[in-house]
Design a protein around this motif. Structure first.
Motif, PDB file in Angstrom:
ATOM      1  N   ASP A 192      -6.107  -0.058  -4.342  1.00 47.40           N
ATOM      2  CA  ASP A 192      -5.809   0.137  -5.759  1.00 47.40           C
ATOM      3  C   ASP A 192      -6.463  -0.941  -6.620  1.00 47.40           C
ATOM      4  O   ASP A 192      -6.969  -0.661  -7.713  1.00 47.40           O
ATOM      5  CB  ASP A 192      -4.296   0.126  -5.985  1.00 47.40           C
ATOM      6  N   ARG A 198       4.303  -0.815   9.124  1.00 45.39           N
ATOM      7  CA  ARG A 198       4.114  -0.169   7.823  1.00 45.39           C
ATOM      8  C   ARG A 198       3.718  -1.195   6.756  1.00 45.39           C
ATOM      9  O   ARG A 198       3.145  -0.828   5.729  1.00 45.39           O
ATOM     10  CB  ARG A 198       5.411   0.543   7.397  1.00 45.39           C
ATOM     11  N   THR A 199       4.019  -2.451   7.012  1.00 46.01           N
ATOM     12  CA  THR A 199       3.614  -3.518   6.085  1.00 46.01           C
ATOM     13  C   THR A 199       2.107  -3.506   5.880  1.00 46.01           C
ATOM     14  O   THR A 199       1.607  -3.714   4.774  1.00 46.01           O
ATOM     15  CB  THR A 199       4.069  -4.889   6.624  1.00 46.01           C
ATOM     16  N   GLU A 252      -2.812 -10.187   1.039  1.00 46.46           N
ATOM     17  CA  GLU A 252      -3.853  -9.213   0.736  1.00 46.46           C
ATOM     18  C   GLU A 252      -5.232  -9.816   0.955  1.00 46.46           C
ATOM     19  O   GLU A 252      -6.127  -9.178   1.509  1.00 46.46           O
ATOM     20  CB  GLU A 252      -3.712  -8.708  -0.697  1.00 46.46           C
ATOM     21  N   LYS A 272      -3.002  -0.247   0.858  1.00 42.32           N
ATOM     22  CA  LYS A 272      -2.947   0.561  -0.367  1.00 42.32           C
ATOM     23  C   LYS A 272      -3.124  -0.316  -1.602  1.00 42.32           C
ATOM     24  O   LYS A 272      -3.844   0.045  -2.542  1.00 42.32           O
ATOM     25  CB  LYS A 272      -1.629   1.322  -0.451  1.00 42.32           C
ATOM     26  N   ARG A 273      -2.485  -1.485  -1.601  1.00 43.58           N
ATOM     27  CA  ARG A 273      -2.605  -2.393  -2.743  1.00 43.58           C
ATOM     28  C   ARG A 273      -4.038  -2.876  -2.912  1.00 43.58           C
ATOM     29  O   ARG A 273      -4.549  -2.963  -4.035  1.00 43.58           O
ATOM     30  CB  ARG A 273      -1.662  -3.578  -2.563  1.00 43.58           C
ATOM     31  N   ARG A 303      -3.010  -1.520  13.686  1.00 42.30           N
ATOM     32  CA  ARG A 303      -2.005  -2.191  12.855  1.00 42.30           C
ATOM     33  C   ARG A 303      -1.449  -3.411  13.573  1.00 42.30           C
ATOM     34  O   ARG A 303      -1.211  -4.457  12.950  1.00 42.30           O
ATOM     35  CB  ARG A 303      -0.895  -1.205  12.485  1.00 42.30           C
ATOM     36  N   ASP A 323       0.111  -0.887   6.057  1.00 43.47           N
ATOM     37  CA  ASP A 323      -0.239   0.254   5.218  1.00 43.47           C
ATOM     38  C   ASP A 323      -0.020  -0.062   3.736  1.00 43.47           C
ATOM     39  O   ASP A 323      -0.837   0.289   2.878  1.00 43.47           O
ATOM     40  CB  ASP A 323       0.614   1.467   5.604  1.00 43.47           C
ATOM     41  N   VAL A 324       1.100  -0.718   3.438  1.00 44.98           N
ATOM     42  CA  VAL A 324       1.422  -1.064   2.050  1.00 44.98           C
ATOM     43  C   VAL A 324       0.364  -1.993   1.469  1.00 44.98           C
ATOM     44  O   VAL A 324      -0.115  -1.800   0.340  1.00 44.98           O
ATOM     45  CB  VAL A 324       2.816  -1.714   1.960  1.00 44.98           C
ATOM     46  N   HIS A 325      -0.037  -3.011   2.251  1.00 49.73           N
ATOM     47  CA  HIS A 325      -1.024  -3.980   1.750  1.00 49.73           C
ATOM     48  C   HIS A 325      -2.420  -3.353   1.628  1.00 49.73           C
ATOM     49  O   HIS A 325      -3.162  -3.675   0.700  1.00 49.73           O
ATOM     50  CB  HIS A 325      -1.063  -5.208   2.661  1.00 49.73           C
TER      51      HIS A 325
END
Length: 225
Positions: free
Chosen positions: A200, A189-190, A155, A196-197, A172, A192-194
């Motif tokens: 947040d 997609r990895t 991150e 989002k984290r 990406r 996108d997940v990071h």
């Protein structure tokens, strides 16, 4: 061109140092005492300070202390006629980066200035300011309003990459190659997940940046006014 602040109450020393620094292409600001030096530092961007110890109104010890508090990334070289070990230790404890004893060789002083600037350039390359957020790659920490918190490795690296080029769109695949490496076996997609984290984590911290999704392209970071 780096701007060097020389602080000394001896006009001959000021002129000597100024001459040799100018000859090597440096800009020079000068002050005759600590109070005047603080005023110069507030009004002019200073890249390094050369400070004499024995001065009227505010001596070099006190000036070093104030500069280190107000400008923690500024290199400080102290110059003094006192060569005793305890004086050197006192200077280092107050935040000085180097110490030169009078009489000194002006060429040595210039060499020390160049070395300190090079050392701080390397150090600062590991730090990045985005709005009110400082990213410190030495510690993998983010600092907001003097509050520090750590980020997971990926991150942090992802945020640092985006923040290094504000406004630039990264696909990406770009981010996978530059953050995870070309041999990464996962899918995009990895990213996108990071992302989002990261969003947040900073959502409730009043951070002055945002990561925008550019549909069909990728992501970019923008610093908000």
């Amino acid at each position: 061109m780096p701007n060097i602040l020389i602080v000394d109450d001896d006009p001959d020393i000021l002129e000597l140092i100024r001459f040799y620094l100018h000859r090597d292409g440096f800009k020079v600001s000068n002050a005759c005492n600590g109070l005047e030096a603080m005023d110069v530092a507030e009004k002019t961007k200073v890249d390094l300070a050369i400070i004499d110890v024995m001065m009227p109104h505010m001596d070099g010890w006190e000036l070093c202390h104030h500069l280190r508090e107000d400008y923690p990334e500024m290199p400080i070289l102290m110059v003094t006629a006192k060569g005793e070990t305890n004086h050197k230790i006192k200077g280092f404890n107050l935040g000085a980066d180097d110490y030169l004893v009078k009489p000194f060789d002006p060429l040595e002083l210039v060499a020390r200035v160049k070395l300190l600037l090079k050392r701080y350039k390397i150090h600062n390359a590991m730090k990045l300011q985005i709005g009110n957020v400082l990213l410190d790659k030495h510690r993998y920490e983010a600092v907001i309003d003097n509050a520090q918190f750590s980020l997971p490795l990926r991150e942090f690296d992802l945020l640092f990459k985006l923040a290094s080029f504000p406004g630039q769109i990264f696909t990406r695949n770009d981010l996978i190659e530059q953050v995870w490496g070309a041999d990464f076996a996962g899918d995009d997609r990895t990213v996108d997940v990071h992302i989002k984290r990261i969003r947040d984590r900073f959502a409730e911290l009043n951070s002055a940046f945002m990561i925008e999704t550019k549909r069909g392209l990728g992501y970019k970071l923008e610093v908000m006014e």
